[in-house]
Design a protein around this motif. Sequence first.
Motif, PDB file in Angstrom:
ATOM      1  N   SER A   4      41.532  18.928  59.346  1.00 12.74           N
ATOM      2  CA  SER A   4      41.490  18.198  58.007  1.00 12.74           C
ATOM      3  C   SER A   4      40.258  17.611  57.712  1.00 12.74           C
ATOM      4  CB  SER A   4      42.640  17.018  58.301  1.00 12.74           C
ATOM      5  OG  SER A   4      42.073  16.048  59.180  1.00 12.74           O
ATOM      6  N   PHE A   5      39.013  17.847  58.761  1.00 13.15           N
ATOM      7  CA  PHE A   5      37.908  17.309  58.131  1.00 13.15           C
ATOM      8  C   PHE A   5      37.089  17.833  59.224  1.00 13.15           C
ATOM      9  CE2 PHE A   5      34.631  13.893  59.223  1.00 13.15           C
ATOM     10  CZ  PHE A   5      34.286  13.682  58.153  1.00 13.15           C
ATOM     11  N   ASP A  60      31.987  19.056  52.630  1.00 13.42           N
ATOM     12  CA  ASP A  60      33.113  18.665  53.499  1.00 13.42           C
ATOM     13  C   ASP A  60      34.154  18.374  52.647  1.00 13.42           C
ATOM     14  OD1 ASP A  60      32.491  19.530  55.984  1.00 13.42           O
ATOM     15  OD2 ASP A  60      33.979  18.106  56.700  1.00 13.42           O
ATOM     16  N   ASN A  96      37.748  19.955  52.344  1.00 16.69           N
ATOM     17  CA  ASN A  96      39.084  19.258  52.393  1.00 16.69           C
ATOM     18  C   ASN A  96      40.159  19.358  51.288  1.00 16.69           C
ATOM     19  OD1 ASN A  96      39.066  18.505  55.524  1.00 16.69           O
ATOM     20  ND2 ASN A  96      36.950  17.974  54.820  1.00 16.69           N
ATOM     21  N   SER A 143      41.612  22.414  50.571  1.00 14.84           N
ATOM     22  CA  SER A 143      42.773  22.643  51.722  1.00 14.84           C
ATOM     23  C   SER A 143      43.958  21.871  51.288  1.00 14.84           C
ATOM     24  CB  SER A 143      42.366  22.257  53.042  1.00 14.84           C
ATOM     25  OG  SER A 143      43.426  22.276  54.285  1.00 14.84           O
ATOM     26  N   HIS A 144      43.814  20.662  50.944  1.00 13.25           N
ATOM     27  CA  HIS A 144      45.063  19.626  50.511  1.00 13.25           C
ATOM     28  C   HIS A 144      45.519  20.410  49.247  1.00 13.25           C
ATOM     29  CE1 HIS A 144      47.247  16.226  49.474  1.00 13.25           C
ATOM     30  NE2 HIS A 144      46.633  16.000  48.419  1.00 13.25           N
TER      31      HIS A 144
END
Length: 284
Positions: free
Chosen positions: A26-27, A273, A277, A280-281
């Motif tokens: 997630s990160f 970054d 993220n 991805s979300h």
Amino acid sequence: MGSLRFCFSLWNNNNNQPPSPHSSRSFSPFVVAVGFTVGAATALTALTCSNPSPLKSSDTNNSSIPTLPLWGSITMAQSSLPPTQSKNGISFPSSILSDSLNLLGIGFRRKSILGLKSIDIYAFGVYADNNDTKNYLAEKYGTLSASQLKGNKEFTEDLLENDISITVRLQIVYGKLSIRSVRNAFEESVGTRLKKFGESDNKELLQRFTSLFKDDIKIPSGSVIHLSREKGHVLRTTIDGEEMGSIQSKVLCKSILDLYIGEEPFDKKAKEDIELNLASHLQN
């Protein structure tokens, strides 16, 4: 500490590392390589206790925004540490404010002493409301990959313009930072952004914001400042959990967030970054 400005804008970032690969995490963590000597500390103390004319540094990014004094480049690197912790031990919670805001990216700001030595001033984490980001951005950007979102000016503009709840969490590292330096730096950096976004008559608005940082406030190492855009484009400022005040202004919110997630952010690696993220979300 009149001459040493705690610059929330335009420290020069010369990090040309490629973006982190897209993964299931997630990160993607960052760390700062810190060079700190007694001589650097002595030089900084001398600067803090006097009030000479501010020294200027060159803008290696050729930014159209004026450079500010003495701030140097930031070196970020990958590590195997947990995604919310840096190598020097500074940790960020994965979520804040009743778990409604989730961490998207972290970065560091460093102070360069005469271009020779650097010390950490503060670390920052950018948090956003997952429901808000999906509601405002998923339809338009949900099918795009992280590489497609990277550097996408329209995506950046939508992130800044829409009524998405976002908080920037600043964690102070340098223990001799004064509130006056914070106030002076905001006056210059945010004032520049207000002009950038077409708010030419911004003196009253800027003064309302900088006046929140009153002289009696102490910000030792470990202090936490939250700059939060809440619903209705309300900027809420807190220091160590104590509310300093709220101002409803879309352009002020945008100016603050632009420092961290705009086209010319403090830390380009941190912004990459954040984009990774968010991509991805939005795809989930």
